[in-house]
Write an enzyme that holds these catalytic residues in place. Structure first.
Site, PDB file in Angstrom:
ATOM      1  N   THR A  39      -1.505   7.462  -0.427  1.00  0.00           N
ATOM      2  CA  THR A  39      -2.817   7.282  -1.079  1.00  0.00           C
ATOM      3  C   THR A  39      -3.564   6.050  -0.557  1.00  0.00           C
ATOM      4  O   THR A  39      -4.762   5.919  -0.759  1.00  0.00           O
ATOM      5  CB  THR A  39      -2.644   7.095  -2.597  1.00  0.00           C
ATOM      6  OG1 THR A  39      -1.898   5.885  -2.802  1.00  0.00           O
ATOM      7  CG2 THR A  39      -1.890   8.254  -3.226  1.00  0.00           C
ATOM      8  N   ASP A  65       0.273  -2.849  12.476  1.00  0.00           N
ATOM      9  CA  ASP A  65       0.753  -3.281  11.163  1.00  0.00           C
ATOM     10  C   ASP A  65       1.115  -4.770  11.236  1.00  0.00           C
ATOM     11  O   ASP A  65       2.105  -5.153  11.869  1.00  0.00           O
ATOM     12  CB  ASP A  65       1.981  -2.444  10.769  1.00  0.00           C
ATOM     13  CG  ASP A  65       2.389  -2.711   9.324  1.00  0.00           C
ATOM     14  OD1 ASP A  65       2.633  -3.894   8.989  1.00  0.00           O
ATOM     15  OD2 ASP A  65       2.443  -1.761   8.540  1.00  0.00           O
ATOM     16  N   ARG A 112       0.848  -1.201   0.000  1.00  0.00           N
ATOM     17  CA  ARG A 112       0.000   0.000   0.000  1.00  0.00           C
ATOM     18  C   ARG A 112       0.875   1.239   0.000  1.00  0.00           C
ATOM     19  O   ARG A 112       1.827   1.328   0.768  1.00  0.00           O
ATOM     20  CB  ARG A 112      -0.829   0.056   1.295  1.00  0.00           C
ATOM     21  CG  ARG A 112      -2.020  -0.776   1.299  1.00  0.00           C
ATOM     22  CD  ARG A 112      -3.057  -0.355   2.351  1.00  0.00           C
ATOM     23  NE  ARG A 112      -2.599   0.216   3.601  1.00  0.00           N
ATOM     24  CZ  ARG A 112      -3.412   0.634   4.558  1.00  0.00           C
ATOM     25  NH1 ARG A 112      -4.726   0.559   4.392  1.00  0.00           N
ATOM     26  NH2 ARG A 112      -2.959   1.131   5.671  1.00  0.00           N
ATOM     27  N   ASP A 123       4.669  -5.839   9.999  1.00  0.00           N
ATOM     28  CA  ASP A 123       5.720  -5.439  10.931  1.00  0.00           C
ATOM     29  C   ASP A 123       5.717  -6.316  12.177  1.00  0.00           C
ATOM     30  O   ASP A 123       6.772  -6.689  12.694  1.00  0.00           O
ATOM     31  CB  ASP A 123       5.532  -3.969  11.345  1.00  0.00           C
ATOM     32  CG  ASP A 123       5.980  -3.009  10.248  1.00  0.00           C
ATOM     33  OD1 ASP A 123       6.623  -3.483   9.278  1.00  0.00           O
ATOM     34  OD2 ASP A 123       5.680  -1.811  10.361  1.00  0.00           O
TER      35      ASP A 123
HETATM   36  C1  PRP Z   1      -1.146  -4.565   4.709  1.00  0.00           C
HETATM   37  C2  PRP Z   1      -1.956  -5.828   4.928  1.00  0.00           C
HETATM   38  C3  PRP Z   1      -2.832  -5.886   3.704  1.00  0.00           C
HETATM   39  C4  PRP Z   1      -3.114  -4.436   3.450  1.00  0.00           C
HETATM   40  C5  PRP Z   1      -4.492  -4.098   3.968  1.00  0.00           C
HETATM   41  O1  PRP Z   1      -0.092  -4.799   3.854  1.00  0.00           O
HETATM   42  O2  PRP Z   1      -1.175  -6.979   5.108  1.00  0.00           O
HETATM   43  O3  PRP Z   1      -2.202  -6.479   2.585  1.00  0.00           O
HETATM   44  O4  PRP Z   1      -2.124  -3.668   4.149  1.00  0.00           O
HETATM   45  O5  PRP Z   1      -4.834  -2.824   3.663  1.00  0.00           O
HETATM   46  P1  PRP Z   1      -5.983  -2.441   2.608  1.00  0.00           P
HETATM   47  O6  PRP Z   1      -7.154  -3.348   2.895  1.00  0.00           O
HETATM   48  O7  PRP Z   1      -6.269  -1.009   2.922  1.00  0.00           O
HETATM   49  O8  PRP Z   1      -5.423  -2.625   1.227  1.00  0.00           O
HETATM   50  P2  PRP Z   1       1.010  -3.697   3.506  1.00  0.00           P
HETATM   51  O9  PRP Z   1       0.661  -2.982   2.254  1.00  0.00           O
HETATM   52  O10 PRP Z   1       1.268  -2.872   4.724  1.00  0.00           O
HETATM   53  O11 PRP Z   1       2.275  -4.594   3.148  1.00  0.00           O
HETATM   54  P3  PRP Z   1       3.109  -5.606   4.050  1.00  0.00           P
HETATM   55  O12 PRP Z   1       2.221  -6.820   4.311  1.00  0.00           O
HETATM   56  O13 PRP Z   1       4.256  -5.933   3.195  1.00  0.00           O
HETATM   57  O14 PRP Z   1       3.493  -4.929   5.343  1.00  0.00           O
HETATM   58  N1  URA Z   2      -2.419  -2.979   7.227  1.00  0.00           N
HETATM   59  C1  URA Z   2      -2.113  -3.451   8.444  1.00  0.00           C
HETATM   60  O1  URA Z   2      -1.149  -4.223   8.616  1.00  0.00           O
HETATM   61  N2  URA Z   2      -2.876  -3.071   9.484  1.00  0.00           N
HETATM   62  C2  URA Z   2      -3.928  -2.263   9.338  1.00  0.00           C
HETATM   63  O2  URA Z   2      -4.600  -1.963  10.346  1.00  0.00           O
HETATM   64  C3  URA Z   2      -4.236  -1.776   8.051  1.00  0.00           C
HETATM   65  C4  URA Z   2      -3.462  -2.150   6.994  1.00  0.00           C
END
Ligand code: PRP
Ligand code: URA
Length: 209
Positions: free
Chosen positions: A108, A200, A104, A203
């Site tokens: 945005t 997150d 993400r 993380d």
């Molecule tokens: C997080 C999570 C989802 C997404 C959810 O991933 O694991 O994939 O955000 O958010 P949304 O429903 O608003 O799209 P992130 O993009 O942070 O990547 P990561 O798993 O690599 O930390």
């Molecule tokens: N991605 C995450 O990991 N946590 C949230 O709460 C939203 C997006």
């Protein structure tokens, strides 16, 4: 039948509460996510069709149920979805695994695809897209669109925690996809993080920030 299935088992609730606690270590967080996914798997697969096969027990021959189709593809959305793969593989060791990388944009909140790799013939399999968080729903909706563009038709979405906005997004964009969650939370904050959520997920699984 409603598209949204909230799995409310007491063991799942208790484990999820441990995951929400900010003091929970990455090690425990990963173990809990694996355990919850395994427990959710029981519900996600409840409607799978069975067929009868002939088996000889030590006593006599008989006809007994087995899965009609055992071609499943588990598709984690990277990174955080990786934390849900082992729980499902424990339940279905014969399943295949494909990966979709999405991240993400911090400003945005729009997802961007950076990786797509699937096993042979996956379009014909039952697909389980896994990601702990369904926040705005943008990542899951994009992942499902990617799979549909390549011909997939039987897709289920499995999340740990969802925001109502994310559920609404999937309802609008993919009304044919059932959504399985362990909890439906209150909403999103100004950074599009789920409230109360668990922070997150990527993380917390991998100990990054
Ligand atoms: C997080 C999570 C989802 C997404 C959810 O991933 O694991 O994939 O955000 O958010 P949304 O429903 O608003 O799209 P992130 O993009 O942070 O990547 P990561 O798993 O690599 O930390
Ligand atoms: N991605 C995450 O990991 N946590 C949230 O709460 C939203 C997006």
């Amino acid at each position: 039948m409603d598209q949204l299935h909230i799995i409310t088992h007491p063991l799942i609730k208790a484990k999820l509460t441990r995951m929400r606690d900010r003091r929970t270590s990455s090690q425990e967080f990963r173990a809990l996510l694996r355990e919850i996914t395994l427990l959710m798997g029981y519900e996600i697969t409840r409607d799978l069709p069975t067929k009868l096969v002939s088996v000889e027990t030590p006593v006599c021959r008989g006809e007994f149920p087995t899965l009609q189709d055992d071609f499943f593809t588990i598709v984690p959305i990277l990174r955080a979805g990786l934390g849900m793969v082992d729980g499902l593989l424990e339940l279905m060791p014969f399943a295949h695994v494909g990966h979709i990388g999405l991240v993400r944009d911090e400003r945005t909140h729009e997802p961007e695809e950076y990786y797509y790799k699937m096993p042979e013939g996956y379009e014909r399999s039952i697909i389980m897209v896994v990601d702990p968080m369904l926040a705005t729903g943008g990542s899951a909706a994009d992942a499902i669109s990617s799979l549909k563009r390549r011909g997939c038709t039987d897709i289920r979405l499995v999340n740990l925690v969802a925001a109502p906005q994310g559920v609404e997004k999937i309802r609008k964009t993919h009304p044919d996809v059932d959504i399985y969650v362990a909890a439906l939370d209150e909403g999103l904050d100004e950074h599009a993080y789920i409230v109360p959520g668990l922070g997150d997920a990527g993380d917390r699984i991998f100990g990054t920030r």
